[in-house]
Motif scaffolding. Structure first.
Motif, mmCIF file in Angstrom:
data_model
loop_
_atom_site.group_PDB
_atom_site.id
_atom_site.type_symbol
_atom_site.label_atom_id
_atom_site.label_comp_id
_atom_site.label_asym_id
_atom_site.label_seq_id
_atom_site.Cartn_x
_atom_site.Cartn_y
_atom_site.Cartn_z
ATOM 1 N N HIS A 290 -44.628 42.070 -6.143
ATOM 2 C CA HIS A 290 -45.354 41.175 -5.240
ATOM 3 C C HIS A 290 -46.270 41.957 -4.299
ATOM 4 N N THR A 291 -45.723 42.965 -3.637
ATOM 5 C CA THR A 291 -46.475 43.706 -2.613
ATOM 6 C C THR A 291 -47.679 44.420 -3.221
ATOM 7 N N LEU A 292 -47.482 45.015 -4.394
ATOM 8 C CA LEU A 292 -48.576 45.753 -5.034
ATOM 9 C C LEU A 292 -49.473 44.828 -5.873
ATOM 10 N N ARG A 293 -49.178 43.564 -5.842
ATOM 11 C CA ARG A 293 -49.928 42.551 -6.585
ATOM 12 C C ARG A 293 -50.078 42.956 -8.051
ATOM 13 N N GLU A 294 -48.926 43.412 -8.610
ATOM 14 C CA GLU A 294 -48.878 43.786 -10.021
ATOM 15 C C GLU A 294 -49.149 42.559 -10.886
ATOM 16 N N THR A 295 -49.650 42.807 -12.094
ATOM 17 C CA THR A 295 -49.819 41.698 -13.027
ATOM 18 C C THR A 295 -48.996 41.905 -14.300
ATOM 19 N N LYS A 296 -48.587 43.149 -14.572
ATOM 20 C CA LYS A 296 -47.804 43.428 -15.779
ATOM 21 C C LYS A 296 -46.335 43.087 -15.506
ATOM 22 N N LEU A 297 -45.837 42.099 -16.250
ATOM 23 C CA LEU A 297 -44.455 41.658 -16.058
ATOM 24 C C LEU A 297 -43.478 42.544 -16.821
ATOM 25 N N PRO A 298 -42.291 42.782 -16.273
ATOM 26 C CA PRO A 298 -41.262 43.472 -17.062
ATOM 27 C C PRO A 298 -40.896 42.632 -18.280
ATOM 28 N N PRO A 299 -40.430 43.265 -19.367
ATOM 29 C CA PRO A 299 -40.153 42.528 -20.620
ATOM 30 C C PRO A 299 -38.855 41.733 -20.539
ATOM 31 N N ILE A 300 -38.884 40.683 -19.731
ATOM 32 C CA ILE A 300 -37.664 39.916 -19.446
ATOM 33 C C ILE A 300 -37.058 39.319 -20.720
ATOM 34 N N ALA A 301 -37.913 38.683 -21.550
ATOM 35 C CA ALA A 301 -37.381 38.010 -22.745
ATOM 36 C C ALA A 301 -36.703 39.017 -23.672
ATOM 37 N N ALA A 302 -37.315 40.185 -23.839
ATOM 38 C CA ALA A 302 -36.736 41.202 -24.724
ATOM 39 C C ALA A 302 -35.427 41.744 -24.149
ATOM 40 N N LEU A 303 -35.375 41.928 -22.837
ATOM 41 C CA LEU A 303 -34.138 42.409 -22.203
ATOM 42 C C LEU A 303 -33.028 41.377 -22.372
ATOM 43 N N ARG A 304 -33.405 40.130 -22.161
ATOM 44 C CA ARG A 304 -32.430 39.031 -22.279
ATOM 45 C C ARG A 304 -31.889 38.967 -23.705
ATOM 46 N N GLU A 305 -32.809 39.035 -24.664
ATOM 47 C CA GLU A 305 -32.422 38.935 -26.071
ATOM 48 C C GLU A 305 -31.521 40.099 -26.481
ATOM 49 N N ALA A 306 -31.821 41.283 -25.930
ATOM 50 C CA ALA A 306 -31.024 42.461 -26.275
ATOM 51 C C ALA A 306 -29.689 42.482 -25.532
ATOM 52 N N GLY A 307 -29.536 41.605 -24.560
ATOM 53 C CA GLY A 307 -28.281 41.602 -23.798
ATOM 54 C C GLY A 307 -28.185 42.731 -22.797
#
Ligand code: DI6
Ligand code: FE
Length: 411
Positions: A290-307
């Protein structure tokens, strides 16, 4: 009182988020001394059991005490001036090149006495405590000399003695290159490996070792040397990695059995697989995003899928995340990263504890971040209707009761 049994306390008819899931029935939680003794649906608690307990509260939502597994709470000075510069269009990197950024905090931290650092950090930590934090990790990393890194860690330890909170300390000597090593980053890494880590280990000041693996900080090879030195001293490791680019720092850290890889906006598939294989935690820091106004999201779906377990933390620091509010991070994790409220809550309880090695018996006899029989009684009771509501509204002041190690600290 019969025998010398401890007085039992019960929270009854509560909605319970136990660190992983929400239990549907009206639940009861019984605490005896410093530990949780029993967790059961109210229907299973017989009148005799209930008669032996003092009712602490009836109704509300209970969660484990919050675990903020990634902070830089101890620092000198302020960077409010840089905030204004950034609003005028000067980039974070440009500020760093002008000698500001992390190095401006290093100058102020070196200047400050232990007493000054303690006095400055105390209200920051109090703010976290007042919003439900019972375990907090505090990193060094603004000293960047043996004496100044140890000074920071000593302040972190003292904070844990002064306030009702568990403090876990992390040596982050490899955070930035100090000015006196300007053209000799390998020389600085040698100092970290050969002097800083041994000194911190000898004084018992560090519970883990962290690095900043990034083009503007240290290379994968340099970070690996730091990890080898940490291992030689029996210290667990973790990494700031893949925050601004994908160097493969997370995968290297995972190969060394890292507790966690933190930030990881730029983590790729191979990195996700490496974390999964090692059982490392992915620590998400939406405050810095938020503070650095990043636009690249962490790979949430892949992390979730991998457990891969996902933790959520404040990253509280003077530059990239001047945010000292844990429940705001629950909201940010959902709003910015699309975690479910349950995932965000698990991220600040069970998985946060795991990112510190405190979820099981690998590094301690604690089983933090969960509400289960035998665990330390670190609990929060909230004035909300459902656990999800904690992440939904941005509203400080909903903490109704806080229990730290069996002691009611807020009521
Ligand atoms: N990544 C961060 O976001 C913080 N440290 C790091 O390695 C930044 C700390 C600061 O700007 O003071
Ligand atoms: Fe950080």
């Amino acid at each position: 009182m019969p025998g010398n049994q401890p007085t039992r306390m019960i929270w009854r008819d509560i909605t319970l988020f136990d660190g992983i899931a929400t239990l549907p029935a009206p639940m009861g939680v019984i605490v005896a001394g410093e530990r949780i003794e029993r967790v059961a649906p109210m229907s299973e608690l017989d009148p005799e059991t209930l008669a032996g307990c003092t009712v602490m509260a009836s109704g509300g939502v209970m969660t484990p005490g919050l675990v903020d597994c990634h902070t830089h709470l101890v620092f000198g000075g302020s960077r409010a001036d840089e905030f204004e510069q950034r609003l005028e269009g000067v980039s974070y990197e440009e500020i760093a090149r002008r000698g500001g950024g992390i190095l401006s905090t290093v100058a102020a931290t070196r200047e400050a006495s232990e007493e000054t650092l303690f006095a400055a950090a105390r209200p920051r930590l109090q703010a976290l405590i007042d919003e439900g934090v019972t375990t907090v990790e505090i990193k060094s990393g603004y000293g960047l000399s043996v004496a100044d890194e140890l000074k920071m860690l000593r302040v972190a330890r003292r904070l844990g003695e002064a306030l009702p909170v568990r403090v876990v300390t992390t040596l982050l000597g490899a955070h930035a290159l100090p000015p006196e090593f300007k053209d000799d980053s390998d020389g600085y890494i040698r100092l970290v490996c050969e002097e800083m880590i041994p000194a911190a280990a000898a004084e018992g000041l560090a519970d883990a070792v962290d690095v900043f693996c990034e083009t503007i900080a240290f290379s994968v090879a340099q970070c690996e040397r730091v990890f080898e030195a940490a291992e030689a001293h029996g210290l667990p490791i973790k990494a700031h990695a893949e925050q601004l680019s994908n160097l493969g720092g997370s995968a290297m850290a995972a190969r060394h059995g890292a507790l966690s890889a933190d930030h990881i906006e730029y983590l790729d598939e191979a990195g996700v697989a490496a974390l999964r294989e090692a059982g490392s935690v992915a620590v998400l820091l939406p405050g810095a995003f938020h503070t650095l106004r990043e636009t690249k999201l962490p790979p949430i779906a892949a992390l979730r899928e991998a457990g891969v377990p996902m933790a959520v933390a404040t990253d509280a620091n003077p530059g990239s995340s001047p945010i000292f509010d844990p429940t705001l991070m629950l909201n940010f994790a959902c709003t910015l990263f699309r975690l479910t409220p349950q995932e965000a809550l698990a991220g600040m309880t069970a998985h946060g504890a795991r990112a510190l090695g405190l979820d099981d018996r690998r590094f301690s006899d604690l089983a933090l971040g969960r509400i289960e029989a035998g665990a330390p009684a670190d609990l929060c009771l909230w004035n909300v209707d459902t656990p999800a509501a904690l992440a939904y509204a941005v509203q400080p002041g909903r903490l109704r009761q806080r229990v730290f190690n069996g002691e009611v600290t807020h009521d």
